[in-house]
Design a protein around this motif. Structure first.
Motif, PDB file in Angstrom:
ATOM      1  N   GLU A 215      -5.926  -5.322  14.937  1.00 34.16           N
ATOM      2  CA  GLU A 215      -6.004  -4.974  13.519  1.00 34.16           C
ATOM      3  C   GLU A 215      -7.416  -4.537  13.130  1.00 34.16           C
ATOM      4  N   GLN A 235      -2.872  -4.191   2.489  1.00 35.36           N
ATOM      5  CA  GLN A 235      -1.710  -5.003   2.826  1.00 35.36           C
ATOM      6  C   GLN A 235      -0.962  -5.455   1.574  1.00 35.36           C
ATOM      7  N   ARG A 245       3.890  -3.773   6.491  1.00 34.82           N
ATOM      8  CA  ARG A 245       2.539  -3.979   7.011  1.00 34.82           C
ATOM      9  C   ARG A 245       1.824  -2.629   7.060  1.00 34.82           C
ATOM     10  N   ALA A 285      -0.580  -3.009  14.735  1.00 34.52           N
ATOM     11  CA  ALA A 285      -1.490  -3.864  15.492  1.00 34.52           C
ATOM     12  C   ALA A 285      -0.689  -4.833  16.368  1.00 34.52           C
TER      13      ALA A 285
END
Length: 349
Positions: A215, A235, A245, A285
């Motif tokens: 991330e 987010q 996300r 991620a």
């Protein structure tokens, strides 16, 4: 009256509109080092002044994709701040080398518009050009992006879809590379003995290695390019969206795939042009990127006996090594495919 920028929505664009983007950016050796840290790129020409100077450059040029991303990032607040997705690229040309200390600016022209049938969004086609401090064009490309409408009932301009080239001519791709001293090219230092004549049309190269995306890495990379797109950072909003996300910037995937391609194409030192490409599926991620490339064409360049051009189709996948993955089943991409990129690279002869 608000002084903040909420970005353009689909109905704000008009054919022929020219947008000069904010925030000139001087690239430094720090940017180059951070780019290397994010992707692990190992191409010798961009990694070592000594190698670059020996073959004919004044010093190591900035990685072509770092230049592309910085110019792309300048366009985001005006073009794709309210994007649903970046859809594709075409006609990209790398026109002049960029070195640390050069300052980049960007200008875009709207060359196409198409409202989606749901009335909630539309596709905007733009040609964006990056310039250095002397006004020299260093890169240009076309991209198309799906952008939300502010008002679903807003009347928009008539549809116009631009005609784009299927591929750039190889002869138009050598200007960004100075005449090179092929005898000074150290294949022991570049990482591979393979040169132009060693590649054949139809050959497929599995780049073998994989990179897991974290991330913090993809957000750091996108900030490096001053790309402010909400889908990559927020987010709070994206957690309530379609995927729940943040999306990883598609250019991050391109740079990972390019870095992975060193294993098998380590002498393909210069990305010369982008014929076309699309982000087939999102990446998040925690997922691992793999890549393989197919040689679509090999072309000599008129007037150049130092370099030749390889046309590559690089496919990036997520969480599935490429040796295990078919590209398509019928007309549908395999679910593991995330990037399909058609581009030219230059390689010593």
């Amino acid at each position: 009256m608000t002084k903040t920028n909420t970005g353009n929505f689909f109905e704000d664009f008009a054919l022929g509109q020219v947008i000069r983007h904010a925030t000139p950016r001087t690239l430094t050796t720090g940017d180059v080092a951070l780019y290397s840290a994010l992707y692990g790129t190992r191409f010798a020409v961009q990694s070592a002044d000594t190698f670059a100077e020996a073959i004919g450059y004044p010093r190591a040029p900035v990685d072509d994709l770092l230049v592309f991303h910085v110019v792309f990032g300048k366009t985001v607040p005006d073009i794709s701040l309210n994007a649903v997705a970046n859809l594709g690229y075409a006609g990209g040309r790398f026109l002049a080398p960029v070195y640390p200390g050069d300052t980049l600016t960007a200008v875009s022209e709207v060359i196409g518009l198409r409202e989606n049938s749901n009335g909630q969004s539309g596709v905007v086609y733009v040609r964006s050009t990056g310039f250095n401090q002397d006004g020299t064009e260093v890169v240009d490309y076309v991209r198309w992006v799906m952008v939300r409408k502010r008002d679903p009932n807003a009347v928009v301009a008539e549809t116009h879809i631009p005609t784009l080239p299927a591929a750039l001519a190889a002869d138009a791709l050598g200007d960004a590379v100075p005449p090179l001293d092929g005898d000074a090219w150290r294949f022991d230092l570049s990482g591979s003995p393979y040169r132009f004549a060693d590649y054949e049309v139809g050959e497929r190269i599995d780049h073998v290695d994989g990179t897991t995306v974290e991330e913090a890495e993809h957000m750091t990379a996108t900030r490096l390019y001053q790309n402010t797109a909400k889908v990559h950072f927020n987010q709070y909003t994206e957690g309530q969206g379609r995927f729940g996300r943040r999306l990883i910037y598609g250019g991050h995937v391109i740079s990972i795939a390019r870095a992975l391609s060193f294993n098998g194409l380590s002498n393909a030192f210069h990305v010369a042009g982008i014929n076309g490409g699309r982000h087939v599926a999102p990446l998040f991620a925690g997922q691992t990127v793999f890549a393989w490339s197919e040689i679509l064409d090999v072309q000599e360049i008129s007037g150049r006996d130092d370099v030749g051009a390889l046309r590559l189709r690089t496919i990036a996948t997520k969480d599935q090594p490429c040796a295990e993955l078919p590209l398509k089943t019928g007309d549908e991409y395999d679910p593991g495919v995330i990037l399909d990129l058609d581009y030219w690279v230059l390689i010593p002869r």
